[in-house]
Design an enzyme around this catalytic site. Structure first.
Site, mmCIF file in Angstrom:
data_model
loop_
_atom_site.group_PDB
_atom_site.id
_atom_site.type_symbol
_atom_site.label_atom_id
_atom_site.label_comp_id
_atom_site.label_asym_id
_atom_site.label_seq_id
_atom_site.Cartn_x
_atom_site.Cartn_y
_atom_site.Cartn_z
ATOM 1 N N LYS A 135 -3.300 3.508 -3.474
ATOM 2 C CA LYS A 135 -4.402 3.910 -3.980
ATOM 3 C C LYS A 135 -4.643 5.516 -4.075
ATOM 4 C CE LYS A 135 -7.230 0.609 -1.739
ATOM 5 N NZ LYS A 135 -8.551 0.448 -0.835
ATOM 6 N N MET A 174 -8.644 9.135 9.752
ATOM 7 C CA MET A 174 -8.442 10.044 8.682
ATOM 8 C C MET A 174 -9.428 10.969 8.443
ATOM 9 S SD MET A 174 -8.737 6.648 6.032
ATOM 10 C CE MET A 174 -10.005 5.764 7.092
ATOM 11 N N ASP A 182 0.663 -1.161 -0.047
ATOM 12 C CA ASP A 182 -0.109 0.046 -0.110
ATOM 13 C C ASP A 182 0.762 1.233 -0.120
ATOM 14 O OD1 ASP A 182 -2.952 -0.448 2.149
ATOM 15 O OD2 ASP A 182 -2.572 -1.066 0.113
#
Lengths: 246, 246
Positions: B55, B168, B34
């Site tokens: 991503k 987040m 990731d």
């Protein structure tokens, strides 16, 4: 003066401690460990003086004062002291009391996080705690059942969360089920109980909230957690399918 | 057919992966990683083919289908495949989508848990998520702010929990603060923001809920979490004391 390393041992399996935790164990002069720490993990520190501060046989409050004293004594005697706690020290680990006692004694503490049981149980079961569109949050709680002003404080947050994990609650399953049903949780809410997450003798059971009270009479041999929410619906369906076939 | 190991890389620091995770990396033929995985962690697997499936630059849904395909292709090509995900795979890791895709393709998956950011941040700050008499439960959530039917679903569970951690969410601080104040949270509720937990450039800030909107304009360089609750009151008091002196 020594630095005490407060290390999360993780859920049980010796290789689910962090690399940092393992390395600090390998260098430790003294290791104070919990009842939840597996003997295999102590193989990382054959050189260390091992001090068992397990709480299982004493009153919790007395035991905590005793552990604080042992910890401070060890820090004054040995240069590299590790306090090894099952799971993660900062989540139901009562680390704060030990940190406060060390700070008062002028001893530096460094904390190494550990894998908490809910994460290990989710890995074992292959079921995410959160899942897109189904569960966007997860609550970790302990269910205090019984008398007293704050006895049902845990119910509201459990009801509000998409997924909830109750640590150390299986023996009180009947009272937990009753409180959740009275709070309005649907009786067919899926529940997954995981015992001994990450260990070879790990076991798991899926059931509905209505079936939960039966778990109170089970003879469990290790720590177990109770996981609640729609993410466990497929596991429940599998269990019901197996029952239908049998 | 290969077994894919879905491994939690932990919060960032290379030595906060589990021992099991490190050993599997050392034996891997291919590693799909990731954007959140630090380069230092890939030093455990110099022998492996490294596949970046970060991503950050693509639409999330397209990217997830692409990752699923890459994962299945790798499992058909290499005997030992590791999928390395920041944090823990089962908590906001969208592991379920990858697990489902692997299962559909007939590929076995094994999951190795990882230290989630909230535990690392708590260790960094030296503040327990739970604390006797003060916080008996903790909620981990993501705050979706904006339009839509479910836009404020996260508010109620955050309000119900003793401690809450929002993953987040810092860029949406203003909207988060507004939603929590409207929900009835006290404006002097203590908040701790931790950026880059466990890394050398980790930073933390304590503030009240009323002061939270200012964080929306900060230039953060790494992932940050927002921690809310009375357990952060002493950290807030320290910050206010420093301000008074300055």
């Amino acid at each position: 003066m020594a630095t005490v390393h407060l290390i999360g041992a993780g859920p049980g399996a010796a290789d689910l401690i962090t690399v940092r935790g393992m390395r600090l164990l390998q260098q430790a002069d003294a290791v104070l460990y919990d009842a939840l720490v597996q003997p295999e993990m102590l193989a990382y520190c054959p050189q260390a003086v091992l001090i068992d501060v397990g709480k299982r046989c004493a009153k919790a409050s007395t035991a905590q004062r005793f552990i604080n004293k042992m910890l401070i004594d060890a820090a004054r005697k040995y240069p590299r002291v590790v306090r090894l706690k099952g799971g993660d020290p900062m989540l139901f680990g009562r680390a704060q009391e030990e940190l406060d006692a060390l700070a008062e004694a002028g001893i530096t503490a460094e904390i190494v996080p550990g894998i908490t049981a809910a994460l290990a149980a989710s890995a074992d079961a292959g079921i995410s705690l959160t899942s897109r569109g189904l569960a966007r949050n997860v609550l970790f709680a302990t269910a205090r059942v019984g008398e007293g002003e704050h006895a049902s404080d845990w119910v509201k947050p459990v009801l509000a969360a998409d997924t909830a994990v109750l640590y150390m609650g299986v023996k009180q399953s009947a009272a937990i089920a009753q409180a959740l049903l009275e709070g309005g949780m649907a009786s067919n809410t899926p529940i997954l109980i995981v015992e001994n997450a990450s260990l070879p003798n790990s076991r798991e059971w899926a059931m509905t909230l209505a079936e939960l009270p039966q778990a109170a009479s089970w003879e469990l041999v290790g720590p177990a957690i109770l996981m609640i929410g729609e993410v466990y619906r497929p596991a429940l369906a599998q269990t019901e399918q197996r029952r239908a076939v049998a």
